[in-house]
Design a protein around this motif. Structure first.
Motif, PDB file in Angstrom:
ATOM      1  N   ASP A  65       0.820  -1.217   0.000  1.00 46.28           N
ATOM      2  CA  ASP A  65       0.000   0.000   0.000  1.00 46.28           C
ATOM      3  C   ASP A  65       0.853   1.267   0.000  1.00 46.28           C
ATOM      4  O   ASP A  65       0.469   2.283  -0.590  1.00 46.28           O
ATOM      5  CB  ASP A  65      -0.921   0.010   1.222  1.00 46.28           C
ATOM      6  CG  ASP A  65      -2.131  -0.896   1.053  1.00 46.28           C
ATOM      7  OD1 ASP A  65      -2.242  -1.540  -0.006  1.00 46.28           O
ATOM      8  OD2 ASP A  65      -2.950  -0.966   1.984  1.00 46.28           O
ATOM      9  N   THR A  80      -5.741   5.223  -1.452  1.00 43.81           N
ATOM     10  CA  THR A  80      -5.197   3.867  -1.297  1.00 43.81           C
ATOM     11  C   THR A  80      -6.123   3.011  -0.442  1.00 43.81           C
ATOM     12  O   THR A  80      -6.410   1.852  -0.776  1.00 43.81           O
ATOM     13  CB  THR A  80      -3.794   3.925  -0.669  1.00 43.81           C
ATOM     14  OG1 THR A  80      -2.931   4.685  -1.507  1.00 43.81           O
ATOM     15  CG2 THR A  80      -3.218   2.528  -0.501  1.00 43.81           C
ATOM     16  N   THR A  97      -7.765  -0.389  -1.857  1.00 43.70           N
ATOM     17  CA  THR A  97      -7.161  -1.649  -1.422  1.00 43.70           C
ATOM     18  C   THR A  97      -7.499  -2.047   0.007  1.00 43.70           C
ATOM     19  O   THR A  97      -7.149  -3.148   0.429  1.00 43.70           O
ATOM     20  CB  THR A  97      -5.625  -1.573  -1.533  1.00 43.70           C
ATOM     21  OG1 THR A  97      -5.115  -0.669  -0.531  1.00 43.70           O
ATOM     22  CG2 THR A  97      -5.193  -1.098  -2.907  1.00 43.70           C
TER      23      THR A  97
END
Length: 327
Positions: free
Chosen positions: A95, A191, A195
Motif C-alpha cells: 500500500d 489507497t 485496497t
C-alpha cells in the motif's frame, strides 16, 4: 467659485459600496446554488463525480473533505487513480507504494493523462521520452506509465521507509520535490478506498450507451498482467437486445489475502470506469454497486433483491468480481 464640498462628493461612493457587496454576495450564492443543484440532480443528468472513503462511511456533502476521510474527483481522475492502484496491486506492491504513486501523479498531472508538459513530459506522471521512460505512445498509456513508475520505485532500497517526498523524488528527479508532500493525505485516502477498508463511489446517471464487454475484458487482462491470482472465464454468448453482458473474474484457489486485495481494487476500478465503459453494476465481497441508484452507494448483498432483501441475482459469490455492462 463655489464647488461641491468634499464631504458631499464622497457620500455617493459610500452608498455604492453596500450595493457592490450585496451584488457580490448574490453572485456567490448563485454559484454555490448552481453546484448544489448540479449535485442534487445527478440522477437526472447532473455533473458526475466520484468520492473516495477511507473508512467505508457515507460522506455527505459538507465538511467531509476537511476531516481527511474523503476525496472528490471527476470520473476521469478516479479512473486514472484506480488504474494506478490496480497496476500496483497486480505487481504485488504494498500500500505504501500505491500511496507514493498516487501522490506523485496528483502533483504531476492532477490525475489527468496530459498530452503535454514541461519540455517533452507526458502523461499521468509527466515522464519524458528523452529520459528513457518510453515512447510517447507508451507513456500516454496509464497502465504502462504506472507500471514503469513502480518498476523504478522498486529499485530504490528501503523506499517504503523513506518519507514520501524522498521516495517520489528518487524516481521523478523533480525540480520541486517538496510539492509531493501536500498530496500524501489524499493519496492515503485513495489507497484505503482501493485496497483497504474504504471504497469508491461514483454518482451520476446510469450509462445510456451500450458498453463493450470485450473492451472491459481486455482492460482487465492488461491490469492483471502477470498476476496469477484471478482468471477471466471465457465470455458467454451475445446477450439479447438491450440485456446486460457480464464479465466475471474468479479467484484461483489458495490466493488468500493477496487475491482478496486484487479483487477489491478491480471492483473499485470497474466503478471508477463505469461511465466510460458502460458498466451498470459491480458486485464483490458481499456488496453491490448500481449506477444511478441509491445515491450510488455500495450496498450489502441482497439489498436489491426480492423479499427481505434476499435473492439478488447480481450478487457475487466469494472469490468473484461480477461486472455488468449495458447492452
Amino acid at each position: 467659485m463655489g464647488g461641491v464640498p468634499q464631504t458631499d462628493r464622497s457620500r455617493p461612493r459610500r452608498r455604492r459600496r453596500p450595493l457592490r457587496w450585496a451584488a457580490g454576495f448574490l453572485v456567490l450564492v448563485a454559484v454555490v446554488g448552481y453546484f448544489v443543484v448540479q449535485r442534487a440532480s445527478n440522477d437526472n443528468g447532473g455533473v458526475p463525480y466520484c468520492t473516495a472513503s477511507a473508512d467505508g462511511k457515507s460522506g455527505g456533502k459538507g465538511g467531509a473533505k476537511a476531516s481527511g476521510q474523503f476525496d472528490e474527483m471527476s470520473p476521469d481522475q478516479a479512473a486514472n487513480a484506480a488504474t494506478i492502484a490496480a497496476v500496483g496491486v497486480s505487481k504485488g506492491m504494498p500500500d505504501r507504494a500505491v500511496t507514493i504513486a498516487l501522490a506523485t501523479a496528483m502533483q504531476e498531472s492532477a490525475l489527468r493523462n496530459l498530452d503535454h508538459g514541461d519540455r517533452d513530459s507526458l502523461g499521468l506522471f509527466q515522464q519524458r521520452p528523452s529520459q528513457g521512460w518510453g515512447t510517447p505512445d507508451q507513456i500516454m498509456d496509464p497502465v504502462y506509465s504506472a507500471g514503469i513508475f513502480y518498476d523504478r520505485l522498486a529499485e530504490i532500497k528501503g523506499y517504503s521507509r523513506l518519507p514520501l517526498t524522498v521516495a517520489a523524488q528518487k524516481v521523478q528527479l523533480s525540480g520541486f520535490p517538496q510539492a509531493y508532500a501536500k498530496h500524501e493525505p489524499d493519496a492515503t485516502v485513495l489507497t484505503a478506498a482501493f485496497t483497504g477498508a474504504g471504497h469508491l463511489t461514483c454518482t451520476g446517471p446510469a450509462p445510456v450507451r451500450a458498453g463493450d464487454p470485450a473492451k472491459v475484458r481486455a482492460e482487465l487482462t492488461r491490469l492483471l498482467g502477470e498476476n496469477p491470482l484471478y482468471a477471466l472465464p471465457p465470455a458467454g454468448g451475445p446477450p439479447g437486445e438491450g440485456a446486460e453482458s457480464e464479465v466475471t473474474l474468479v479467484a484461483k484457489p489458495g490466493g488468500g489475502d493477496p487475491a482478496a486485495r486484487t479483487g477489491r481494487v478491480l471492483a473499485q476500478w470497474a466503478v471508477a470506469g463505469s461511465r466510460e465503459l458502460g458498466i451498470t453494476r459491480v458486485s464483490y465481497g458481499g456488496k453491490s454497486w448500481v449506477a444511478g441508484k441509491d445515491g450510488d452507494r455500495w450496498r450489502e448483498r441482497g439489498a436489491a433483491g426480492g423479499a427481505n432483501g434476499a435473492g439478488d441475482p447480481a450478487a457475487a459469490d466469494p472469490g468473484q468480481v461480477r461486472i455488468f455492462v449495458r447492452g
